[in-house]
Design an enzyme around this catalytic site. Structure first.
Site, PDB file in Angstrom:
ATOM      1  N   LYS A  37      31.863  42.935  44.466  1.00 53.09           N
ATOM      2  CA  LYS A  37      32.756  42.016  45.193  1.00 53.09           C
ATOM      3  C   LYS A  37      32.062  40.665  45.402  1.00 53.09           C
ATOM      4  O   LYS A  37      30.907  40.614  45.796  1.00 53.09           O
ATOM      5  CB  LYS A  37      33.137  42.635  46.545  1.00 53.09           C
ATOM      6  CG  LYS A  37      34.155  41.834  47.299  1.00 53.09           C
ATOM      7  CD  LYS A  37      34.727  42.601  48.476  1.00 53.09           C
ATOM      8  CE  LYS A  37      35.724  41.771  49.256  1.00 53.09           C
ATOM      9  NZ  LYS A  37      36.858  41.301  48.455  1.00 53.09           N
ATOM     10  N   HIS A  64      32.387  47.611  50.881  1.00 54.84           N
ATOM     11  CA  HIS A  64      32.977  47.442  49.543  1.00 54.84           C
ATOM     12  C   HIS A  64      31.972  47.750  48.446  1.00 54.84           C
ATOM     13  O   HIS A  64      30.761  47.784  48.682  1.00 54.84           O
ATOM     14  CB  HIS A  64      33.486  46.004  49.359  1.00 54.84           C
ATOM     15  CG  HIS A  64      34.785  45.756  50.064  1.00 54.84           C
ATOM     16  ND1 HIS A  64      34.862  45.433  51.393  1.00 54.84           N
ATOM     17  CD2 HIS A  64      36.072  45.791  49.610  1.00 54.84           C
ATOM     18  CE1 HIS A  64      36.129  45.287  51.746  1.00 54.84           C
ATOM     19  NE2 HIS A  64      36.893  45.496  50.676  1.00 54.84           N
TER      20      HIS A  64
HETATM   21  N1  NAD Z   1      45.218  41.315  48.204  1.00 58.50           N
HETATM   22  C1  NAD Z   1      44.865  42.522  47.742  1.00 58.50           C
HETATM   23  O1  NAD Z   1      45.362  43.552  48.216  1.00 58.50           O
HETATM   24  C2  NAD Z   1      43.852  42.612  46.614  1.00 58.50           C
HETATM   25  C3  NAD Z   1      43.583  43.840  45.999  1.00 58.50           C
HETATM   26  C4  NAD Z   1      42.683  43.861  44.923  1.00 58.50           C
HETATM   27  C5  NAD Z   1      42.088  42.685  44.477  1.00 58.50           C
HETATM   28  N2  NAD Z   1      42.361  41.527  45.132  1.00 58.50           N
HETATM   29  C6  NAD Z   1      41.816  40.240  44.679  1.00 58.50           C
HETATM   30  O2  NAD Z   1      42.525  39.868  43.504  1.00 58.50           O
HETATM   31  C7  NAD Z   1      41.690  39.046  42.673  1.00 58.50           C
HETATM   32  C8  NAD Z   1      41.665  39.600  41.259  1.00 58.50           C
HETATM   33  O3  NAD Z   1      41.045  40.861  41.278  1.00 58.50           O
HETATM   34  P1  NAD Z   1      40.796  41.665  39.917  1.00 58.50           P
HETATM   35  O4  NAD Z   1      39.984  42.848  40.294  1.00 58.50           O
HETATM   36  O5  NAD Z   1      42.085  41.862  39.203  1.00 58.50           O
HETATM   37  O6  NAD Z   1      39.893  40.615  39.123  1.00 58.50           O
HETATM   38  P2  NAD Z   1      39.616  40.511  37.544  1.00 58.50           P
HETATM   39  O7  NAD Z   1      38.447  39.589  37.432  1.00 58.50           O
HETATM   40  O8  NAD Z   1      39.561  41.865  36.945  1.00 58.50           O
HETATM   41  O9  NAD Z   1      40.929  39.801  36.980  1.00 58.50           O
HETATM   42  C9  NAD Z   1      41.219  38.448  37.189  1.00 58.50           C
HETATM   43  C10 NAD Z   1      41.990  37.977  35.967  1.00 58.50           C
HETATM   44  O10 NAD Z   1      42.479  36.653  36.219  1.00 58.50           O
HETATM   45  C11 NAD Z   1      42.417  35.969  34.986  1.00 58.50           C
HETATM   46  N3  NAD Z   1      42.483  34.525  35.243  1.00 58.50           N
HETATM   47  C12 NAD Z   1      41.502  33.688  35.649  1.00 58.50           C
HETATM   48  N4  NAD Z   1      41.982  32.433  35.745  1.00 58.50           N
HETATM   49  C13 NAD Z   1      43.286  32.470  35.381  1.00 58.50           C
HETATM   50  C14 NAD Z   1      44.319  31.500  35.271  1.00 58.50           C
HETATM   51  N5  NAD Z   1      44.090  30.212  35.561  1.00 58.50           N
HETATM   52  N6  NAD Z   1      45.553  31.906  34.894  1.00 58.50           N
HETATM   53  C15 NAD Z   1      45.785  33.188  34.606  1.00 58.50           C
HETATM   54  N7  NAD Z   1      44.854  34.167  34.675  1.00 58.50           N
HETATM   55  C16 NAD Z   1      43.612  33.811  35.062  1.00 58.50           C
HETATM   56  C17 NAD Z   1      41.102  36.437  34.370  1.00 58.50           C
HETATM   57  O11 NAD Z   1      41.061  36.195  32.981  1.00 58.50           O
HETATM   58  C18 NAD Z   1      41.149  37.926  34.696  1.00 58.50           C
HETATM   59  O12 NAD Z   1      41.832  38.629  33.688  1.00 58.50           O
HETATM   60  C19 NAD Z   1      40.329  38.996  43.396  1.00 58.50           C
HETATM   61  O13 NAD Z   1      40.281  37.820  44.170  1.00 58.50           O
HETATM   62  C20 NAD Z   1      40.354  40.229  44.286  1.00 58.50           C
HETATM   63  O14 NAD Z   1      39.500  40.096  45.400  1.00 58.50           O
HETATM   64  C21 NAD Z   1      43.228  41.461  46.181  1.00 58.50           C
END
Ligand code: NAD
Length: 235
Positions: A125, A121
């Site tokens: 991450k 990755h």
């Molecule tokens: N399952 C999958 O296929 C997959 C794919 C990509 C990313 N992910 C995971 O998804 C998560 C988010 O990834 P990202 O790249 O979008 O991260 P990011 O940090 O860009 O976005 C996360 C967002 O969540 C918001 N947030 C935090 N606490 C919150 C709350 N209580 N209520 C509402 N919003 C809140 C933050 O302000 C931010 O905008 C990570 O854990 C990542 O590993 C999973």
């Protein structure tokens, strides 16, 4: 991910974004807007509170946030015990290619003496190993147990600094963090005189959207907790 999911939902037939909630905003906005399904891509600390709120308000949830451990999963099961109507999908990976990679790897692992996982990755991450690698290891362990296949052979006797990687359910996982990468995984399988490598590469976050939309359409039709998008696919 949140922004991209909103765009994908807006563009999808029969779906509508009724609320977009970031940190610090009141989730009651979603209830007032009549949300039927919530999608959570936040962080593991925030997700459980979001699920609690949604379950209490009869909203089904699609969870993409990674690092959601067994203790949190147990809490979700407790919450759902009193709310049998609500569906929760927790998917370690929404990419259909990754879901198939996990499925094929588990199937193949029953036929090979050795199996190891290498997940690769981007260096931003936060969690290691990846949620996808964890889930792959669990699926492989289940498939090998059902087939009566033992541990992968390994004569290593000295490894104080864990150069051989970490183990999940007796399956070794190696985590690489490298600038330039996005999200990749190889499952290496070995038998006498042959190896098989199953590899998946996520090249763009757009690859997650068909899986997220499938989750949004299906989650309310599957009350209770579902872990893994594969349960919504006819594999
Ligand atoms: N399952 C999958 O296929 C997959 C794919 C990509 C990313 N992910 C995971 O998804 C998560 C988010 O990834 P990202 O790249 O979008 O991260 P990011 O940090 O860009 O976005 C996360 C967002 O969540 C918001 N947030 C935090 N606490 C919150 C709350 N209580 N209520 C509402 N919003 C809140 C933050 O302000 C931010 O905008 C990570 O854990 C990542 O590993 C999973």
């Amino acid at each position: 991910m949140g922004r991209q999911v909103c765009d994908a939902v807006e563009a999808a037939d029969g779906l509508e974004v009724v609320a977009r909630i970031d940190v610090g905003q009141d989730p009651k906005l979603a209830v007032a807007a009549g949300a039927e399904v919530a999608v959570d891509f936040t962080n593991p600390e925030a997700t459980l509170g979001n699920i609690e709120f949604c379950v209490a308000n009869g909203i089904s949830v699609v969870v993409g946030t990674s690092g959601f451990g067994p203790d949190k999963v147990a809490r979700v099961e407790e919450l759902l015990a009193g709310n049998s109507e609500v569906g929760i999908l927790i998917a370690p990976n929404f990419s259909l290619g990754a879901v198939l990679m996990m499925k094929f790897a588990a199937q193949a692992s029953a036929f090979f003496e050795s199996v190891e996982i290498v997940e690769l990755h981007h260096p931003n991450k936060l969690d290691a190993p990846s949620g996808t690698a964890l889930r792959t290891a669990q699926l492989i362990a289940e498939a090998r147990k059902a087939a009566g296949v033992g541990r992968s052979p390994d004569a290593t006797a000295e490894d104080a600094d864990h150069h051989r990687g970490g183990k999940v359910d007796d399956v070794t996982i190696h985590s690489v963090r490298l600038r330039g990468l996005i999200a990749h995984q190889e499952v290496l399988l070995g038998g006498v005189g042959e190896t098989l490598t199953i590899r998946h590469d996520s090249l763009d976050r757009a690859s997650f959207m068909p899986g997220v939309l499938l989750g949004v359409r299906e989650v309310a039709k599957h009350p209770g907790l579902t872990i893994g998008l594969e349960h919504y696919l006819s594999l």
